[in-house]
Design an enzyme around this catalytic site. Structure first.
Site, PDB file in Angstrom:
ATOM      1  N   GLN A   1      76.976  21.378   9.804  1.00 57.39           N
ATOM      2  CA  GLN A   1      78.318  22.242   8.827  1.00 57.39           C
ATOM      3  C   GLN A   1      78.032  21.788   7.826  1.00 57.39           C
ATOM      4  OE1 GLN A   1      82.949  21.659  10.446  1.00 57.39           O
ATOM      5  NE2 GLN A   1      83.281  22.807   8.876  1.00 57.39           N
TER       6      GLN A   1
ATOM      7  N   THR B   1      83.501  29.426  21.062  1.00 58.52           N
ATOM      8  CA  THR B   1      84.373  29.634  20.311  1.00 58.52           C
ATOM      9  C   THR B   1      85.342  29.765  22.061  1.00 58.52           C
ATOM     10  OG1 THR B   1      84.097  30.934  18.343  1.00 58.52           O
ATOM     11  CG2 THR B   1      86.397  30.139  19.128  1.00 58.52           C
TER      12      THR B   1
ATOM     13  N   GLU C   1      93.309  25.063  18.753  1.00 53.59           N
ATOM     14  CA  GLU C   1      93.876  25.525  18.078  1.00 53.59           C
ATOM     15  C   GLU C   1      94.595  26.230  18.188  1.00 53.59           C
ATOM     16  OE1 GLU C   1      91.684  27.730  14.857  1.00 53.59           O
ATOM     17  OE2 GLU C   1      90.041  25.966  14.158  1.00 53.59           O
TER      18      GLU C   1
ATOM     19  N   HIS D   1      95.871  18.200   8.536  1.00 52.66           N
ATOM     20  CA  HIS D   1      94.419  18.848   8.832  1.00 52.66           C
ATOM     21  C   HIS D   1      93.613  18.921   7.703  1.00 52.66           C
ATOM     22  CE1 HIS D   1      90.482  20.238  10.700  1.00 52.66           C
ATOM     23  NE2 HIS D   1      90.726  20.885   9.549  1.00 52.66           N
TER      24      HIS D   1
ATOM     25  N   LYS E   1      79.977  26.988  13.315  1.00 55.56           N
ATOM     26  CA  LYS E   1      81.108  26.996  14.440  1.00 55.56           C
ATOM     27  C   LYS E   1      80.755  28.234  15.347  1.00 55.56           C
ATOM     28  CE  LYS E   1      84.603  24.994  11.806  1.00 55.56           C
ATOM     29  NZ  LYS E   1      85.389  24.755  12.443  1.00 55.56           N
TER      30      LYS E   1
ATOM     31  N   ASP F   1      89.554  32.675  11.189  1.00 59.56           N
ATOM     32  CA  ASP F   1      90.465  31.302  11.363  1.00 59.56           C
ATOM     33  C   ASP F   1      90.713  30.598  10.340  1.00 59.56           C
ATOM     34  OD1 ASP F   1      90.325  28.933  13.080  1.00 59.56           O
ATOM     35  OD2 ASP F   1      88.428  27.871  12.263  1.00 59.56           O
TER      36      ASP F   1
ATOM     37  N   ASP G   1      87.119  26.014  18.690  1.00 59.05           N
ATOM     38  CA  ASP G   1      86.637  25.953  17.757  1.00 59.05           C
ATOM     39  C   ASP G   1      85.334  25.180  17.847  1.00 59.05           C
ATOM     40  OD1 ASP G   1      85.554  27.806  15.728  1.00 59.05           O
ATOM     41  OD2 ASP G   1      87.038  26.911  14.489  1.00 59.05           O
TER      42      ASP G   1
ATOM     43  N   GLU H   1      87.799  21.444  18.654  1.00 56.57           N
ATOM     44  CA  GLU H   1      89.285  21.802  16.985  1.00 56.57           C
ATOM     45  C   GLU H   1      90.490  23.011  18.023  1.00 56.57           C
ATOM     46  OE1 GLU H   1      88.205  24.071  14.014  1.00 56.57           O
ATOM     47  OE2 GLU H   1      87.692  22.479  12.257  1.00 56.57           O
TER      48      GLU H   1
ATOM     49  N   GLU I   1      88.848  14.153  12.420  1.00 59.60           N
ATOM     50  CA  GLU I   1      90.026  13.288  11.720  1.00 59.60           C
ATOM     51  C   GLU I   1      90.819  12.005  13.049  1.00 59.60           C
ATOM     52  OE1 GLU I   1      93.751  15.795  10.442  1.00 59.60           O
ATOM     53  OE2 GLU I   1      92.207  17.095  11.837  1.00 59.60           O
TER      54      GLU I   1
ATOM     55  N   ARG J   1      79.864  18.831  13.401  1.00 58.75           N
ATOM     56  CA  ARG J   1      79.986  18.604  12.072  1.00 58.75           C
ATOM     57  C   ARG J   1      78.572  17.840  11.322  1.00 58.75           C
ATOM     58  NH1 ARG J   1      84.701  20.379  11.835  1.00 58.75           N
ATOM     59  NH2 ARG J   1      85.678  19.077  13.661  1.00 58.75           N
TER      60      ARG J   1
END
Lengths: 479, 479
Positions: free
Chosen positions: A279, A296, A240, A173, A292, A166, A272, A238, A414, A276
């Site tokens: 993390q 996925t 991607e 971002h 994570k 990844d 993904d 996420e 975000e 948070r």
């Protein structure tokens, strides 16, 4: 009709170089009527590779066209794919042998190992699918047997990557996330030089439709003395784009920037999933891990580089004063022209919305070409620059795709962040309002996240990646 | 005789619980004479699993005994492994079926998927290998054909891990490395709560004997304005123990701390090669990537948890005032008793030393049980605590194994670091002196790094992991 086609954004053909490939000619039509709908992601010009299971769980290699899929093994055995005049013994190096082996075992990997066989297969499949009368009962029966509605099958991830990497290639971002923690210095000093990446977990790659269980994990509130273990309270998606690798380089050999375009087989959407709060507590000093690797998800169709060729473009220009990439990342020819004019969107539907029959709402829309600081050839070359061996079928994901505007941000971390207030402190998060009156800062149990991507350009058929959609289910405690 | 046996460190039996298992009885002897040498790592009590290639490159599943190996497929076909009275049809669930499938395809994975078959196989193999006359020409011939010198074969890594995870479980390693950068606060706040780990690259797992090419990469001197691309100047090894996973849990399910011991199949030595200058420049914010994934080497023999049972012990006691692990990491029974009384050493031989016929010199020696803050059941349970699915054959490495003393440090980054001077600034590095007069701070081209590990205890035979050894070769530029 997918919501995304309600307001298609097209790019003037003049801003992209001319591109002619007979397999992409917009006037090609097929007898699979659903593929001729201009809003379809899967016209006869696309023909992405996929993997499904039949009722007995047998894996079958397929090609998507319109709302149907072509059963490759069955079609190959019928002889309908052989070139004219190829009724006899095929030469040893004929691409049909690879295709046959892959389809027979329901294993996409041989195709990625010898990707030129897929160029041949795409042309042969187009011939079989081209509009026109079946011409005889035998061919009519074959069309019925080999081309089936997608709904008859169970979709499984088309990616059997042993190695999933990844990246972090969207500068917006990196800037937005960085500014949450370091408003005075959002981008770390290495960002404009190093395509930052890390290894993900391949065993927990799952498909569209798979339930995503909210992970349990350690978290620690800033004000707490000690961590606690429980369900993540800050579950996020996420958005991607994932590149599926063709071919192989040996350990120690690497991939030069001009070889890199030849290592791109095709693309899938990647969600993904990220916890948070886990993390934030775990990621120092070795990076994200349990935040994570619980899941996925990837979209079911590998859309090939060939089908996307008309949408390739240069990346965003670097700002004045920005450093040039080091020489090993500076290519000539194709490698400099490998960004993608591709629209990507995220939609959400809460459980209440689904119960009320309310359609999913879009919460972000971005264009890949506006977001990426590094293009895929650069990511591939950097990955191999130390001699790391990239293998057929490896999955390289872009990292969260975010544009400069709030509505272009590809994750909730975000998307709901309102920035810093006038006092320099973070402003309160701005929840997303759902049509049911519900608010979202992070994901709730029952939420369905839907990601879609498509390319559109005057003079070409729309080419889509389809969608990846998954519903969040409650955490499961074990002890 | 390996250098390590010149000064064997034995542990008084009284400090470890009594342990009786007839397959580990010290008086068992075999007709493979080299295995009866008390200094051998591979007595009849060990019988680790390995994978080799014959001259044609065909993979063969084997078992190491003394200086020989047993060819499993050949032995199975001879019928010599069947239990007494098992000449007829075997029941469907007989472990022989798994063993047969694994040996036939030269694939260790089925054995890790159904690990109980290996308990059966170890006993059956012991019976075949037990000292005594062959008793007939047929058995004499079988012994000659099925048990061959190791030197006849090409060793390949016994681990086909799709997923390789590297931890950071030695607190002394974390403290020493931490104090280089943060003398006032060497351990990050999460360390005593979270078993820190990250995903490594599985495609570049290589075997003992494989040349390790010095990686190219981006580095930036503290004083430089911009990075440059070139061969790493700070190439390092990392001494680690790798746990090979048995069985499987589904995505979302996890592994409780009391289930975790049952997920340990066995162990290999791991050398997690590291380019420290690349690591320093790239690792923020997502962790190490190209600094690690150019190569990771593993020893050729998976020594099973069964063979290591007498050497299991409790971990180092936590200091007063240290936090207790959170409940999901606090087990009862076997999981609390899963550290290992295992000696590990690193030796080095430069090219000049090899040319001069000088033996490799030991540069570190540590005992695993003194180094680990988290034991393997805790690492496994933490890894699965978010629902991550651990798969048969997965490789979980300990992270660099370092003890509190300088001579116990498992990588050069620590081993040549002289600490902080009286002024609080880092003292100059202390090079390692080689017998040729050469000095080492980091590795030079031509250096051979050798790692060995073994367990020794009164009343039991020595059980060794053997060694992993690799020579560093010069970087290769591509453009």
């Amino acid at each position: 009709m997918p919501q995304s086609s309600a307001n298609p954004t097209t790019t003037a053909a003049s801003s992209l170089p001319n591109f002619t490939d007979p397999t992409l000619a917009p006037n090609l039509r097929t007898w699979v009527e659903s593929a001729n709908d201009p809003a379809s992601d899967f016209p006869i010009q696309n023909l992405p590779l996929g993997l499904v299971e039949d009722e007995e769980g047998t894996p079958l290699l397929v090609v998507r066209v319109g709302d149907s899929l072509v059963l490759l093994d069955l079609l190959i055995h019928s002889g309908a794919l052989a070139d004219d005049g190829e009724d006899g013994e095929l030469p040893d190096d004929h691409p049909m042998h690879i295709l046959h082996a892959a389809a027979h075992h329901g294993m996409p990997l041989p195709i990625m190992q010898y990707p030129s066989c897929w160029s041949w297969a795409r042309k042969a499949l187009q011939k079989f699918l081209l509009d026109g009368p079946a011409g005889g009962q035998q061919m009519r029966r074959l069309r019925e047997k080999a081309v089936r509605p997608v709904s008859e099958f169970n979709l499984v991830p088309p990616v059997w990557a042993a190695n999933y990497t990844d990246f972090y290639a969207s500068i917006h971002h990196a800037k937005t996330v960085g500014s949450m923690f370091r408003p005075e210095n959002p981008l770390l000093p290495n960002y404009r030089h190093v395509p930052i990446g890390y290894h993900g977990r391949s065993s927990s790659l799952v498909g569209s439709g798979t339930e995503i269980r909210r992970p349990m994990g350690q978290t620690k509130a800033d004000t707490a003395e000690s961590p606690t273990f429980g369900p993540s309270q800050r579950l996020d998606y996420e958005l991607e784009l994932g590149c599926v690798i063709a071919g192989q380089n040996d350990v120690g050999d690497g991939v030069t920037i001009d070889e890199a375009p030849g290592r791109i087989f095709g693309f899938v959407l990647v969600n993904d999933w990220s916890a948070r709060d886990m993390q934030a507590w775990e990621y120092q000093p070795l990076g994200p891990f349990l935040a994570k690797n619980f899941a996925t998800s990837v979209s079911p169709w590998i859309v090939t580089a060939e089908a996307l060729a008309p949408f390739r473009t240069t990346g965003p220009a670097r700002d004045a004063g920005e450093p040039q990439p080091l020489e090993y990342l500076r290519g000539s020819g194709a490698s400099t022209h490998w960004n993608l004019d591709m629209h990507l969107e995220v939609l959400i539907a809460s459980e209440s919305m689904r119960k009320a029959g309310t359609a999913p709402v879009r919460i972000s829309l971005a264009n890949f070409k506006d977001c990426m600081y590094w293009n895929f050839p650069q990511l591939i070359t950097h990955h191999g620059s130390n001699g790391c061996n990239l293998m057929p079928g490896d999955l390289l994901a872009s990292g969260t795709i975010s544009g400069p505007d709030m509505q272009q941000r590809g994750c909730l971390l975000e998307r709901t962040w309102a920035g810093h207030g006038p006092d320099g402190k973070p402003a309160p998060r701005q929840p997303i309002m759902l049509p049911t009156g519900e608010k979202r800062i992070f994901l709730e149990d029952g939420d369905e996240v839907i990601m879609r991507a498509w390319c559109q350009r005057d003079g070409y058929r729309r080419i889509g990646l389809g969608e990846v959609r998954n519903i969040v289910v409650p955490a499961k405690a074990r002890s």
